[in-house]
Design an enzyme around this catalytic site. Structure first.
Site, mmCIF file in Angstrom:
data_model
loop_
_atom_site.group_PDB
_atom_site.id
_atom_site.type_symbol
_atom_site.label_atom_id
_atom_site.label_comp_id
_atom_site.label_asym_id
_atom_site.label_seq_id
_atom_site.Cartn_x
_atom_site.Cartn_y
_atom_site.Cartn_z
ATOM 1 C CG ASP A 93 -25.175 -10.392 -9.123
ATOM 2 O OD1 ASP A 93 -24.547 -9.391 -8.717
ATOM 3 O OD2 ASP A 93 -24.684 -11.537 -9.136
ATOM 4 C CD GLU A 101 -20.223 -10.291 -5.530
ATOM 5 O OE1 GLU A 101 -19.263 -10.400 -4.747
ATOM 6 O OE2 GLU A 101 -21.370 -10.726 -5.236
#
Length: 365
Positions: free
Chosen positions: A81, A135
């Site tokens: 991400d 994350e």
């Protein structure tokens, strides 16, 4: 409702070029909570080109493992991400520099991992490749943390490498991070008659004075010098321009060396700030990780990739591996100071060098 088309696998030609693969991964938008498309592409690629790997899909996290019966296992992980896009996609390549969201944090590292996961069907160690989600947002959503809680057997290993940006050098461990709110209360009054009230914002002055004069320490841990930091990062208070505020909150972030636990960091914050007029409330805490460089596998890895190890000042998921008892280091392309920047960019040579270093270590053992 029609089902989405199955994701297409990346070609072997693309997988053999970590720079082009980085651009391809970056050009699939994957802001946190929107990782499905990139996770589908990674899964499709591994299923198409890596029959030597056992695959597990957990939400938008993908775990791919060899089962060669090697004496030791390593985990090599990266998050898929990014922070929000701000007119910095699609990527562009200019004079040996790849520009765009995710080039540093951390799709350059993920490209290295994905290419090698397909290429190396008989590495010297058993390898667990992990591509995980969420994350860049709240810690409780972190895909690696979810795996650690619900499928810890998938992360069992003797050593771990996280592909976070480290300028292509080994960065050991990481600082811990603690966020606290300093809360004050007062009494509302009309600002024309301020003496009838008690100003909650003014009550923060002792804490501001402490922050202005505080000198953060540099702490040596296992041969690496970790610089700490203590800063106010936000202040709120007040209800109107003519009202004495009856409540105020200042948020403080403490980045602490991995010689301390989160509980020890909290005690220090209370010693510095807590008083009759200021309440200290912890809102987020994550312990750091010691360097992990004394582990034999870490020493061998460092010798293979070369360079002088440095400390990781920011918090990274190496701390999750450390909590599981697995020594871990950061190793990936990109300047960490450019992570999340609108002009995020990576020197392509760093991507190539990281792929070469990791390949050499895994192939030679």
């Amino acid at each position: 409702m029609t089902e989405p088309e199955p994701a297409a696998a990346f070609s072997r030609t693309l997988l053999a070029d970590p720079v082009a693969l980085t651009a391809a991964l970056c050009d699939i938008p994957s802001v946190s909570a929107d990782e499905r498309a990139i996770a589908d592409a990674i899964e499709a690629t591994l299923r198409a080109h890596a029959p030597h790997l056992e695959l597990v899909r957990d939400g938008d996290a993908i775990v791919a493992r060899t089962a060669l019966g090697r004496a030791q296992r390593v985990v090599i992980a990266g998050h898929i991400d990014t922070v929000p896009i701000n007119d910095n996609l699609p990527t562009r390549l200019e004079q040996g520099v790849l520009h765009g969201r995710g080039t540093v944090d951390m799709k350059g590292g993920c490209a290295v991992l994905l290419g090698l996961a397909v290429e190396l069907d008989a590495p010297a160690y058993d390898v667990t490749w992990v591509f995980y989600d969420h994350e860049e947002v709240s810690s409780d959503l972190n895909g690696l943390g979810r795996l650690a809680r619900t499928r810890p057997e998938l992360l069992e290993a003797d050593f771990a490498i996280l592909g976070e940006p480290s300028n292509g050098t080994v960065e050991g461990g990481c600082n811990g991070t603690l966020r606290v709110e300093l809360r004050t209360t007062g009494r509302r009054a009309h600002s024309a008659r301020a003496w009838k009230g008690v100003n909650a914002i003014h009550a923060l002055q002792p804490a501001l004075a402490t922050l202005a004069t505080y000198e953060p320490a540099t702490v040596e841990v296992d041969g690496l010098a970790y610089r700490e930091g203590l800063n106010a990062v936000g202040v709120t208070g007040g209800v109107a321009g003519n009202v004495i505020p009856d409540a105020a909150v200042m948020e403080v972030n403490y980045r602490f060396a991995p010689d301390k636990s989160a509980a020890e960091a909290e005690r220090l914050m209370r010693e510095l700030f807590e008083s009759e007029s200021i309440a200290v409330v912890v809102t987020d805490a994550a312990a750091g990780a010691r360097p992990g460089l004394d582990a034999p596998l870490a020493q061998h890895f460092l010798a293979a990739v070369g360079g002088t190890p440095a400390p990781k000042y920011g918090w990274t998921d190496v701390a999750r591996f450390s909590e599981l008892g697995i020594p871990a280091v950061n190793y990936g392309p990109g300047d960490p100071s450019l992570a999340h920047a609108d002009d995020e960019r990576v020197e392509v040579q760093q991507i190539v060098d990281c792929a070469r270093g990791l390949r050499a270590w895994l192939a030679a053992g």
